[in-house]
Write a protein that holds these residues in place. Sequence first.
Motif, PDB file in Angstrom:
ATOM      1  N   PRO A  13      -6.522   9.274   0.558  1.00  0.00           N
ATOM      2  CA  PRO A  13      -6.052   9.075  -0.932  1.00  0.00           C
ATOM      3  C   PRO A  13      -7.290   8.426  -2.234  1.00  0.00           C
ATOM      4  O   PRO A  13      -8.514   9.223  -1.767  1.00  0.00           O
ATOM      5  CB  PRO A  13      -5.724   7.427  -1.044  1.00  0.00           C
ATOM      6  CG  PRO A  13      -6.876   6.698   0.245  1.00  0.00           C
ATOM      7  CD  PRO A  13      -6.490   7.906   1.073  1.00  0.00           C
ATOM      8  N   ARG A  14      -6.848   8.947  -3.140  1.00  0.00           N
ATOM      9  CA  ARG A  14      -7.904   9.492  -4.642  1.00  0.00           C
ATOM     10  C   ARG A  14      -8.161   8.193  -5.309  1.00  0.00           C
ATOM     11  O   ARG A  14      -8.421   8.100  -5.806  1.00  0.00           O
ATOM     12  CB  ARG A  14      -7.108  10.447  -5.157  1.00  0.00           C
ATOM     13  CG  ARG A  14      -7.582  11.828  -4.356  1.00  0.00           C
ATOM     14  CD  ARG A  14      -8.373  12.420  -3.799  1.00  0.00           C
ATOM     15  NE  ARG A  14      -8.445  13.669  -3.193  1.00  0.00           N
ATOM     16  CZ  ARG A  14      -8.848  14.014  -2.567  1.00  0.00           C
ATOM     17  NH1 ARG A  14      -9.673  13.047  -1.301  1.00  0.00           N
ATOM     18  NH2 ARG A  14      -8.805  15.360  -2.412  1.00  0.00           N
ATOM     19  N   CYS A  46      -0.434   8.655  -1.735  1.00  0.00           N
ATOM     20  CA  CYS A  46      -1.638   9.617  -2.862  1.00  0.00           C
ATOM     21  C   CYS A  46      -2.476  10.357  -1.857  1.00  0.00           C
ATOM     22  O   CYS A  46      -2.209  11.652  -2.306  1.00  0.00           O
ATOM     23  CB  CYS A  46      -2.779   8.508  -3.206  1.00  0.00           C
ATOM     24  SG  CYS A  46      -4.147   9.360  -3.900  1.00  0.00           S
ATOM     25  N   ALA A  47      -2.183  10.010  -0.650  1.00  0.00           N
ATOM     26  CA  ALA A  47      -3.104  10.114   0.756  1.00  0.00           C
ATOM     27  C   ALA A  47      -1.480  11.247   1.377  1.00  0.00           C
ATOM     28  O   ALA A  47      -2.738  12.496   1.335  1.00  0.00           O
ATOM     29  CB  ALA A  47      -3.076   9.432   1.509  1.00  0.00           C
ATOM     30  N   CYS A  96      -9.113  10.573  -8.267  1.00  0.00           N
ATOM     31  CA  CYS A  96      -7.513  10.936  -8.931  1.00  0.00           C
ATOM     32  C   CYS A  96      -7.058  11.688 -10.132  1.00  0.00           C
ATOM     33  O   CYS A  96      -7.749  12.021 -10.674  1.00  0.00           O
ATOM     34  CB  CYS A  96      -6.807   9.510  -9.409  1.00  0.00           C
ATOM     35  SG  CYS A  96      -5.955   9.547 -10.631  1.00  0.00           S
ATOM     36  N   ASP A 115       0.605  -1.587  -0.229  1.00  0.00           N
ATOM     37  CA  ASP A 115       0.292  -0.072  -0.401  1.00  0.00           C
ATOM     38  C   ASP A 115       0.481   1.743  -0.438  1.00  0.00           C
ATOM     39  O   ASP A 115       0.285   2.451   0.318  1.00  0.00           O
ATOM     40  CB  ASP A 115      -1.167   0.342   0.934  1.00  0.00           C
ATOM     41  CG  ASP A 115      -2.204  -0.412   0.348  1.00  0.00           C
ATOM     42  OD1 ASP A 115      -3.137  -0.808  -0.510  1.00  0.00           O
ATOM     43  OD2 ASP A 115      -3.016  -1.140   1.993  1.00  0.00           O
ATOM     44  N   CYS A 158       1.701   2.863  -2.928  1.00  0.00           N
ATOM     45  CA  CYS A 158       1.328   3.847  -3.630  1.00  0.00           C
ATOM     46  C   CYS A 158      -0.189   4.755  -3.049  1.00  0.00           C
ATOM     47  O   CYS A 158      -0.101   5.420  -3.245  1.00  0.00           O
ATOM     48  CB  CYS A 158      -0.041   2.428  -4.657  1.00  0.00           C
ATOM     49  SG  CYS A 158      -0.171   1.748  -4.728  1.00  0.00           S
ATOM     50  N   VAL A 159      -0.944   3.824  -2.364  1.00  0.00           N
ATOM     51  CA  VAL A 159      -1.826   4.109  -1.111  1.00  0.00           C
ATOM     52  C   VAL A 159      -1.950   5.847  -0.485  1.00  0.00           C
ATOM     53  O   VAL A 159      -2.169   6.080  -0.417  1.00  0.00           O
ATOM     54  CB  VAL A 159      -3.126   3.243  -0.729  1.00  0.00           C
ATOM     55  CG1 VAL A 159      -3.786   4.403  -0.334  1.00  0.00           C
ATOM     56  CG2 VAL A 159      -3.516   1.875  -1.463  1.00  0.00           C
ATOM     57  N   LYS A 160      -1.197   5.171  -0.203  1.00  0.00           N
ATOM     58  CA  LYS A 160       0.100   6.499   1.272  1.00  0.00           C
ATOM     59  C   LYS A 160       0.739   7.344   0.544  1.00  0.00           C
ATOM     60  O   LYS A 160       0.549   8.063   0.498  1.00  0.00           O
ATOM     61  CB  LYS A 160       1.433   5.516   1.794  1.00  0.00           C
ATOM     62  CG  LYS A 160       0.492   4.022   2.795  1.00  0.00           C
ATOM     63  CD  LYS A 160       2.083   4.050   3.469  1.00  0.00           C
ATOM     64  CE  LYS A 160       1.223   2.332   4.289  1.00  0.00           C
ATOM     65  NZ  LYS A 160       2.591   1.749   4.283  1.00  0.00           N
ATOM     66  N   CYS A 220       1.652   7.724  -7.029  1.00  0.00           N
ATOM     67  CA  CYS A 220       1.403   5.972  -6.938  1.00  0.00           C
ATOM     68  C   CYS A 220       2.200   5.127  -7.732  1.00  0.00           C
ATOM     69  O   CYS A 220       2.663   4.580  -6.651  1.00  0.00           O
ATOM     70  CB  CYS A 220      -0.162   5.212  -7.204  1.00  0.00           C
ATOM     71  SG  CYS A 220      -0.187   6.343  -9.262  1.00  0.00           S
TER      72      CYS A 220
END
Lengths: 270, 559
Positions: free
Chosen positions: B423-424, B415-416, B516, B409, B411-413, B528
């Motif tokens: 995250p988006r 994005c956030a 996004c 995750d 990528c999620v972090k 991401c």
Amino acid sequence: MRAVNRSSWPVWVGGLIAFTGLMVWYRLPQLSLSPAFTTGYILFGLIVFLALYSGRKRLSMLPVGKASVWLTLHLVGGLLALAIFWIHVRTIWPAGAIDQALAALFYGVCLSGVIGYGLQLWLPGRLAHAGREIIYERVPTEVASIRRQVEKAVLEAAGESGNDTLGNDYLQTMAWYFARPRFFWSHVFGGRRAENWMQRHLETIGRYLTDAERKHLTRIAELGAEKRRVDVQYALQGLLKRWTIFHVPLAAAMLGLAVWHLILVHVFAR
Amino acid sequence: MSVATPTMNRPHRWDVPFDSDMSDADVESLMSIPEIANVHAELFPAHIPLRGILRNDARLVSFQPGDIVCREGDYGNSAFLILSGAVRVAPGLPRELLGRQPVHKKGLFEALSQLWTNPRIPEVRDTERYRNIRTQSRGESGAATRIFLQDVPAVLDPTRTVTLPAGQIFGELAALGRVPRSATVFAATETRLLEIRWQGLREMRRYDPGWKRHIDENYRRNALRGVLQANPLFAGLTANDLQAVADQVKFRTYGSFDWHVSYKEMRERGVADEEPIIAAEGLVPDGIYLIRAGFARVSVRYGSAQRTLAYLGAGDQFGLDDTYESWITRKPSRRQNSLSGLGYVDVLRVPSQVLEKYVFPHLPAPPKRAPPVDRPIHDDAFAEWLVDERLINGTQMMLIDLDRCVRCDDCVKACASTHGGNPRFIRHGRTFDHWMVANACMHCRDPVCMIGCPTGAIHRHETAGVVVINDDTCIGCGTCANSCPYDNIRLVEIANPSGAPVVDDEGRPIVKATKCDLCVQQLGGPACARACPHDALRRVNASVLVEHEATTATGTRRP
């Protein structure tokens, strides 16, 4: 579709650094530098660089390079650090309590790193083909949803047949399986304990059920298989998340002790 | 400690007019010009009156000679009615003459400061800012800042420009078709225009038969000219020949403009979407088909079903080799493949006899038809899946290789951390074998999410081309989220800077649409993809994927 080729240039850069390091080591006597100090500082610098990888993860908003490049450098740097460590201490296991503690932490970090990277190579493929992709944090919700469906089937069986055979069995045995993820290590190593447990249990209870109840038992068997797929995701993803619990704190402790080691060396070198 | 719950008025359409300087006098003045006076105002519903549209979805803009009104390639959301003066339409102007501006990116310190400025509570908004915005003048194209063409005669090819006089409408192609502007338009004289954002244009077209007819005729005529001029097949034709070709081209539309509605319904029912046949395999070739908008599938009969060979998007063509072979050999042949519509598709058919008269005599032989499909169907399964799922729409699809993804995750972090702490996207989505298309905005070629947005908050970024949401003008109605066929837009409840949820007078939470934005303001591109330590996540153009996967034995090519 083919997978992406992993970038190979960090390996070449790592090789170049290693070659340069060896040349420096070879030329050290002519440079009048203490080999122990030189290799020690190189090793310390390398360890600090390896620790920066964790910082990279927190700086996603900056154009500081792709994380995949950082990871490759982290791996190459880790292997290089192991080689320099042995050159630095001139033995596998040093003498002295602090040095031994430092060596133990260093080996622990290396070992956990190698194991972690091995897991990262081994487990994703198994997860991808485990039948169902689930976000780790949603596993409890998924398990609860399956459990509700099983309990509904059990209640319907009781309602339609007027028997409590399946209900009693659920309370005595099946509830354990559907309560939470089970058979963790069996799933990690690709074993079939969960499948066998469910199969054996279904056969055992099946002989005591009416045709109406067996219809619901079939549904419970399907839900059991679904639960097994969720358990596989839980076990493998859990392992992928947990190995860093060892790696990162060990690395932090090692870095702290390395600083202490550096101070001691300078104090007693005078 | 108790925190007082902040309240605000629930946002509505026309809270933020296109131009707050539009007055009732302006509206009355517009009502007297023939193009508006002839509109049947009584046909408009009470909640969307004609005067309301003119007041809130339109604005008056003036241009000096040489001022650029709109630029080729821009993703504009408005059309223009010429009130006085004249404009010239000029395709193919050099980019440097058009004053392209770079996308605003955050500076290094601004980017780094997100480390400590990101709120601990997600989706925090400065609600005071919303109040201030509603009192400001609004405009999408920045009327105060103009770019003008210098030395107009030197940069223009007179044979390729058209002058539009007062009373003409232009720009509706891009506004309604959700496609980039096909040509640059600049003021030929001192010009006064009525700029109507596409939401208003849509209502005018919907409720007034005259405007519908007028817009549709313009749409067909302008689409035709633009497409023919851009196609190398017709590049060598004289203006007269081009006009002769244009006069005989057939214009057809297949599927619904709102194709996503039926698509979502069919997905929920678990059945495949119906595909109208545009050109059937086995029939005599009747010309070539040019795809102007939307998507079409090229397929061949295989067993008891159709096997996908390729899919075509805007700018692609079908059937050239069949038609050419039929002409060059003087023998009637049969189509080797079928062409069917995927959702909404605009098609132009250039009849065989037109091609034989104007094009084929001067055309070098097109590439020979590729050999029949001889590879296992499993090799095409991934591309087939992308087409079936309509994922071909994506230009920035988030594709995750599950054989590599370690589910960390990161990528999620990432994005956030670049979007205020939330995250988006969701690292979850449709899967095929070891590939996952995650629930992240794909920045579609045909962004149906933009249909129906009452304020135009969701729009194409003018220069980057990505689909973004203007948080300031989003009223949280959820139209875009409901329209997105891929469930990639989320409605989030907002909080004020102290962390308290923001509600309206009735206690209902205020929500905003989020998705996004491809990190359009961040340094270094999508966070991401950069954050993935195993290169498992990529943002890819689905059409590139399909081109790699699908066979080329289709008789199709991209001009």
